[in-house]
Design a protein around this motif. Structure first.
Motif, short mmCIF file in Angstrom:
data_model
loop_
_atom_site.label_atom_id
_atom_site.label_comp_id
_atom_site.label_asym_id
_atom_site.label_seq_id
_atom_site.Cartn_x
_atom_site.Cartn_y
_atom_site.Cartn_z
N UNK A 9 0.84 -1.20 0.00
CA UNK A 9 0.00 0.00 0.00
C UNK A 9 0.87 1.25 0.00
N UNK A 10 0.35 2.31 -0.58
CA UNK A 10 1.10 3.56 -0.64
C UNK A 10 1.50 4.05 0.75
N UNK A 11 0.60 3.89 1.73
CA UNK A 11 0.90 4.34 3.08
C UNK A 11 2.12 3.67 3.66
N UNK A 12 2.28 2.37 3.38
CA UNK A 12 3.46 1.64 3.86
C UNK A 12 4.71 2.12 3.13
N UNK A 13 4.61 2.30 1.82
CA UNK A 13 5.75 2.77 1.03
C UNK A 13 6.23 4.13 1.52
N UNK A 14 5.29 5.04 1.81
CA UNK A 14 5.65 6.37 2.28
C UNK A 14 6.38 6.31 3.62
N UNK A 15 6.00 5.35 4.47
CA UNK A 15 6.63 5.20 5.78
C UNK A 15 8.05 4.66 5.67
N UNK A 16 8.26 3.73 4.73
CA UNK A 16 9.52 2.99 4.70
C UNK A 16 10.51 3.44 3.62
N UNK A 17 10.09 4.25 2.68
CA UNK A 17 10.99 4.60 1.58
C UNK A 17 12.20 5.40 2.06
N UNK A 18 12.07 5.98 3.26
CA UNK A 18 13.18 6.76 3.80
C UNK A 18 14.39 5.91 4.16
N UNK A 19 14.20 4.58 4.26
CA UNK A 19 15.34 3.74 4.61
C UNK A 19 16.32 3.65 3.44
N UNK A 20 15.88 4.07 2.24
CA UNK A 20 16.79 4.14 1.10
C UNK A 20 16.80 2.90 0.23
N UNK A 21 17.28 3.08 -0.99
CA UNK A 21 17.45 2.00 -1.97
C UNK A 21 16.13 1.30 -2.30
N UNK A 22 15.02 2.01 -2.22
CA UNK A 22 13.73 1.46 -2.60
C UNK A 22 13.05 2.44 -3.57
N UNK A 23 12.62 1.91 -4.69
CA UNK A 23 11.93 2.71 -5.68
C UNK A 23 10.54 2.16 -5.89
N UNK A 24 9.56 3.05 -6.09
CA UNK A 24 8.18 2.61 -6.26
C UNK A 24 7.68 2.80 -7.68
N UNK A 25 6.82 1.88 -8.12
CA UNK A 25 6.25 1.92 -9.46
C UNK A 25 4.74 1.73 -9.36
N UNK A 26 3.98 2.55 -10.06
CA UNK A 26 2.53 2.42 -10.07
C UNK A 26 2.05 2.05 -11.47
N UNK A 27 0.94 1.32 -11.52
CA UNK A 27 0.37 0.86 -12.79
C UNK A 27 -1.15 1.05 -12.75
N UNK A 28 -1.71 1.55 -13.85
CA UNK A 28 -3.14 1.84 -13.90
C UNK A 28 -3.99 0.59 -13.69
#
Length: 297
Positions: A235-254
């Motif tokens: 979920x986006x909420x989890x990604x927003x919380x954890x992306x600060x740890x670094x080396x993680x990129x997010x991809x969205x698809x319609x």
């Protein structure tokens, strides 16, 4: 032992006679006398000692009076708590799936405590099926889940749609379609997770077949992804919380549609001011999230 008897006892102690107490209680003296005698018979002690035309409290009565004051105070407190206009108080037991607890609730719980400091919040996480069972069984006052329940005892409120993000280490390179994760390790929550089901459906539509490793912890999943061991859908909420740890990129698809989240409660439980106030707060909070998501589309 009836509440009305305890009230009579307290008034007699305060007034010093049954005659004076009868005027305050709007009850004939003989009725009060009979009710107090029944109370004394039930307890097996004399509560008063006669002194002329008046009464003074006995040692046993003094002991009972302390409990009577507590009982009557508690009754008044209960009435105030159950008043529809009263400020929420008491214990509130709320559960949530891990994704909501991690990504969406920390700030909301803090705001709720700020608004209603007298409410004792008891918060727990669990799988959606466990949370539904605990709401049905009255172990939880409410819960946030990501699958609509069809149980007849469950009432539910749509609160927000959670967009999904495919995450991977930057070392893996760009991901433009489901085919780009073929032969990569995939880390997801165990069977029954709606986000896992969304990923499986996406891969099936793209005719991509790859095994999924079950991990019941977003912290562990994000750690594996960050280390370059594979990918995950979160979920986006989890990604927003954890992306600060670094080396993680997010991809969205319609074609990876957002997942509807719900607040549920047992419809057989009527007024519950603390729960209802929580529902009002999350409705207002997530209305802002939904509006932002809509404007961003």
């Amino acid at each position: 032992m009836e509440l009305s008897q305890l009230k009579m006892f307290k008034v007699i102690v305060e007034q010093g006679s049954i005659t004076k107490a009868s005027k305050i209680l709007h009850c004939v003296p003989s009725n009060i006398t009979n009710r107090i005698k029944l109370l004394e018979q039930e307890l097996g002690v004399d509560l008063f000692v006669r002194k002329g035309r008046g009464l003074i409290i006995s040692p046993s009565g003094e002991l009972l009076l302390g409990y009577v004051n507590k009982i009557l105070d508690t009754c008044q407190e209960a009435k105030r708590a159950l008043d529809p206009e009263a400020t929420p108080a008491g214990v509130l037991k709320i559960g949530a799936i891990e994704s909501a607890a991690t990504g969406r609730l920390p700030i909301l719980l803090s705001r709720y405590h700020g608004h209603y400091p007298t409410v004792q919040m008891q918060f727990s996480t669990g799988a959606w099926s466990q949370l539904v069972a605990e709401v049905i069984g009255h172990k939880l006052d409410g819960a946030i889940i990501a699958i609509k329940s069809d149980h007849p005892d469950i009432a539910q409120l749509e609160i927000y749609k959670e967009p999904l993000v495919l995450i991977a280490s930057e070392s893996i390179g760009g991901i433009t379609s489901a085919h780009d994760i073929n032969n990569l390790n995939i880390f997801m929550w165990p069977e029954g997770c709606p986000y896992r089901h969304a990923l499986e459906s996406w891969l099936k539509t793209a005719k991509v077949s790859t095994p999924i490793t079950s991990i019941a912890s977003y912290g562990t999943i994000l750690g594996c992804v960050s280390a370059g061991a594979g990918v995950s859908l979160v979920p986006t909420g989890v990604f927003e919380q954890y992306k600060k740890i670094g080396n993680i990129k997010g991809y969205t698809f319609e074609d990876l549609a957002p997942i509807q989240n719900y607040f549920i409660w047992n419809k057989n439980i009527g007024l519950h001011r603390a729960r209802d106030a929580f529902a009002e707060l999350i409705t207002d909070e997530f209305r802002n999230i939904n509006m932002f998501q809509h404007c961003s589309m």
